[in-house]
Scaffold this motif. Structure first.
Motif, PDB file in Angstrom:
ATOM      1  N   GLN A  98       0.845  -1.192   0.000  1.00  7.33           N
ATOM      2  CA  GLN A  98       0.000   0.000   0.000  1.00  7.33           C
ATOM      3  C   GLN A  98       0.878   1.239   0.000  1.00  7.33           C
ATOM      4  OE1 GLN A  98      -2.372  -0.366   3.542  1.00  7.33           O
ATOM      5  NE2 GLN A  98      -0.707   0.187   4.905  1.00  7.33           N
ATOM      6  N   ILE A 100       0.921   5.915  -0.907  1.00  7.40           N
ATOM      7  CA  ILE A 100       0.355   7.119  -1.508  1.00  7.40           C
ATOM      8  C   ILE A 100       1.411   7.725  -2.440  1.00  7.40           C
ATOM      9  CG2 ILE A 100      -0.548   9.444  -1.138  1.00  7.40           C
ATOM     10  CD1 ILE A 100      -1.571   8.554   1.569  1.00  7.40           C
ATOM     11  N   GLN A 127      -2.375  13.502  -5.461  1.00 10.32           N
ATOM     12  CA  GLN A 127      -2.086  12.360  -4.610  1.00 10.32           C
ATOM     13  C   GLN A 127      -2.963  11.182  -5.031  1.00 10.32           C
ATOM     14  OE1 GLN A 127      -3.227  15.305  -2.740  1.00 10.32           O
ATOM     15  NE2 GLN A 127      -1.150  16.127  -2.745  1.00 10.32           N
ATOM     16  N   GLU A 129      -3.743   7.273  -3.718  1.00  7.38           N
ATOM     17  CA  GLU A 129      -3.563   6.197  -2.751  1.00  7.38           C
ATOM     18  C   GLU A 129      -3.795   4.855  -3.455  1.00  7.38           C
ATOM     19  OE1 GLU A 129      -5.366   4.809   1.621  1.00  7.38           O
ATOM     20  OE2 GLU A 129      -6.145   6.583   0.566  1.00  7.38           O
TER      21      GLU A 129
END
Length: 242
Positions: A98, A100, A127, A129
């Motif tokens: 995971q 960003i 951004q 994610e």
């Protein structure tokens, strides 16, 4: 061909846009007769007004309004990031579990008859994610590598900059499979050779959460994957890395 309508009321209509279809005609494609706007106008018998866009090669959730003021109200939500967008995509390599991607993007200009270029001084924050869902390793050589590594990921872009997801994953050296502009020609050639009948840009707008501008109801609308994505995922499953 009729569009798959996911939701419709007196104010708006939401469809599952197929890959390969423009949202509306543009100056660069004004000779094209087919687009979502034209199909929906014929299908619903009403004028429709675009609220946001999906790239031509991208499939998934797309909202159209039946009036300018509803389009403006929905557009405000997109402008101020008051909605939540979830995409799914297949990328080259093994992604982190995971993260960003925080990388400003410069505006891209595409004047008629001229090559596209980045506009100096137009840099804006962006951004994205992401969350890893699956990793795959296939026994097929790609360029100088003896195997093909891929990641299936869920993506939540905070903004909606032009080509944001595609540009962000190119920046992290994990370009999207099937991306003719920002992708890797080696992985695209390998995938197109392996499964040409399902080869496409592997990017799908899976769901969109927003507030209905007339009823003020919180809504989430989801769009199923098309047959090409479903088939690709089924063929990748035996190569999943645990």
């Amino acid at each position: 061909m009729t569009l798959n309508i996911l939701f419709q009321d007196d104010d708006l209509v939401i469809v599952n846009k197929p890959a390969g279809l423009l949202v509306h005609r543009t100056e660069l494609a004004k000779d094209e007769e087919d687009a979502v706007v034209q199909r929906l106008r014929d299908q619903t018998g009403k004028w429709v007004f675009p609220v946001h866009r999906l790239d031509r090669a991208t499939s998934g959730v797309l909202i159209m309004a039946f009036s300018p003021h509803i389009a403006r109200a929905l557009g405000e939500q997109f402008t101020h990031n008051k909605n939540q967008k979830i995409y799914h995509c297949l990328v080259r390599g093994f992604c982190h579990d995971q993260g960003i991607i925080d990388y400003p993007l410069v505006k891209i200009s595409e004047p008629k008859g001229m090559p596209r270029f980045k506009v100096p001084g137009s840099e804006k924050e962006a951004q994205t994610e992401f969350e890893l869902l699956e990793r795959y390793q296939l026994p097929y050589p790609v360029s100088r590598y003896d195997s093909m590594r891929l990641s299936w990921i869920k993506v939540m872009p905070k903004q909606g900059r032009k080509h944001q997801i595609r540009r962000h994953f190119k920046h992290t050296l994990h370009p999207l499979v099937g991306d003719s502009r920002y992708g890797c020609r080696h992985i695209n050639k390998a995938m197109n050779t392996l499964w040409p009948e399902v080869f496409r840009l592997m990017l799908h707008a899976s769901s969109l959460s927003f507030t209905h501008p007339a009823t003020h109801q919180a809504m989430t609308v989801s769009a199923p994957f098309d047959g090409k994505i479903q088939t690709t995922l089924a063929r990748l499953k035996p190569h999943q890395i645990i």
